[in-house]
Design a protein around this motif. Structure first.
Motif, PDB file in Angstrom:
ATOM      1  N   LEU A  91      42.210  43.145  39.058  1.00 28.76           N
ATOM      2  CA  LEU A  91      41.303  42.462  40.016  1.00 28.76           C
ATOM      3  C   LEU A  91      40.633  43.763  40.945  1.00 28.76           C
ATOM      4  O   LEU A  91      39.579  43.886  40.905  1.00 28.76           O
ATOM      5  N   LEU A  92      41.570  44.533  41.470  1.00 28.12           N
ATOM      6  CA  LEU A  92      41.117  45.926  41.985  1.00 28.12           C
ATOM      7  C   LEU A  92      40.188  46.478  41.232  1.00 28.12           C
ATOM      8  O   LEU A  92      39.229  47.257  41.558  1.00 28.12           O
ATOM      9  N   ALA A  93      40.593  46.875  39.899  1.00 27.13           N
ATOM     10  CA  ALA A  93      39.789  47.742  38.938  1.00 27.13           C
ATOM     11  C   ALA A  93      38.352  47.006  38.898  1.00 27.13           C
ATOM     12  O   ALA A  93      37.533  47.796  38.804  1.00 27.13           O
ATOM     13  N   VAL A  94      38.371  45.765  38.810  1.00 25.57           N
ATOM     14  CA  VAL A  94      37.386  45.078  38.323  1.00 25.57           C
ATOM     15  C   VAL A  94      36.335  45.210  39.672  1.00 25.57           C
ATOM     16  O   VAL A  94      35.087  45.407  39.666  1.00 25.57           O
ATOM     17  N   ILE A  95      36.852  44.901  40.880  1.00 26.48           N
ATOM     18  CA  ILE A  95      36.031  45.142  42.306  1.00 26.48           C
ATOM     19  C   ILE A  95      35.751  46.615  42.149  1.00 26.48           C
ATOM     20  O   ILE A  95      34.487  46.642  42.450  1.00 26.48           O
TER      21      ILE A  95
END
Length: 226
Positions: free
Chosen positions: A158-162
């Motif tokens: 999720l952090l990578a997507v954000i």
């Protein structure tokens, strides 16, 4: 002798350390850049989709080897890393297909089962490369050790997507009339940095939870080692 295990860290700390490892090993940035080019131009050249998938398997495996050595303060030789991945490439290729089929089936039954299966089996790839496991053992190991880390694995993704979404928005807004060129440029940039970083982070999660030799012996024999 039992395997050494790493101290546990949260998703933010894990991904932060992964970026640190990435900065210390520029060869991974080069590999990520090449993969980004293959991914960015795949719509123009269909063959690049296949080449990108095959090359991506190699890049992921090399990142897992680098993660293992960085975690235990050992120097990594790219030639040795490439050799290790090459020896397991067929297994990794078949595993990629099996993994993809299982995840797709999960998504057919709704999004949550697909995400769950994707995360539950995500550690099979570092298990295969780092501990030289075969296809079945890699999947079994991931299935056994991932449950306590599903939120962390999800958090890393999720952090990578954000991060990717944020960079993408900035790129598109500043792109003006050169939308297509900017879009490809952003895609290459994100793949260069995020793709190997995520694999480094996943490998670290595996190293935190990898079974010790005693645990593996117990699982295989069903009895406690003497």
């Amino acid at each position: 002798m039992a395997y050494a295990q790493l101290p546990r860290r949260g998703a933010i700390q894990t991904l932060s350390q992964a970026f640190g490892w990435l900065a210390s090993n520029p060869i991974l940035l080069v590999l990520g850049f090449v993969l980004g080019l293959l991914s960015g131009f795949r719509e123009m050249f269909v063959l690049l989709s296949l080449v990108g998938m095959l090359f991506g398997i190699f890049v992921d495996g090399v990142a897992h080897v680098f993660a293992e050595n960085e975690a235990f303060d050992e120097r990594t030789d790219f030639g040795d890393a490439a050799s290790r991945v090459g020896s397991k490439y067929l297994t990794l290729f078949v595993m990629t297909i099996v993994y993809g089929v299982i995840v797709v089936i999960g998504f057919i039954f709704l999004i949550i089962p697909g995400i769950y299966l994707a995360l539950r089996l995500s550690l099979a790839f570092p298990a295969c490369v780092i501990d030289d496991k075969n296809l079945t053992k890699s999947l079994e190991t991931s299935w056994e050790v991932a449950p306590g880390n599903l939120l962390k694995l999800f958090g890393i993704s999720l952090l990578a997507v954000i991060i990717g979404f944020g960079v993408g928005i900035v790129g598109v807004i500043g792109g003006g009339e050169s939308f297509d060129v900017i879009l490809i440029g952003v895609s290459v940039l994100l793949t260069t940095f995020l793709h190997p970083a995520i694999q480094l982070a996943y490998a670290r999660v595996y190293l935190e939870n990898r079974p010790t030799e005693d645990e593996m012996e117990t699982n295989e024999t069903g009895t406690m080692p003497v």
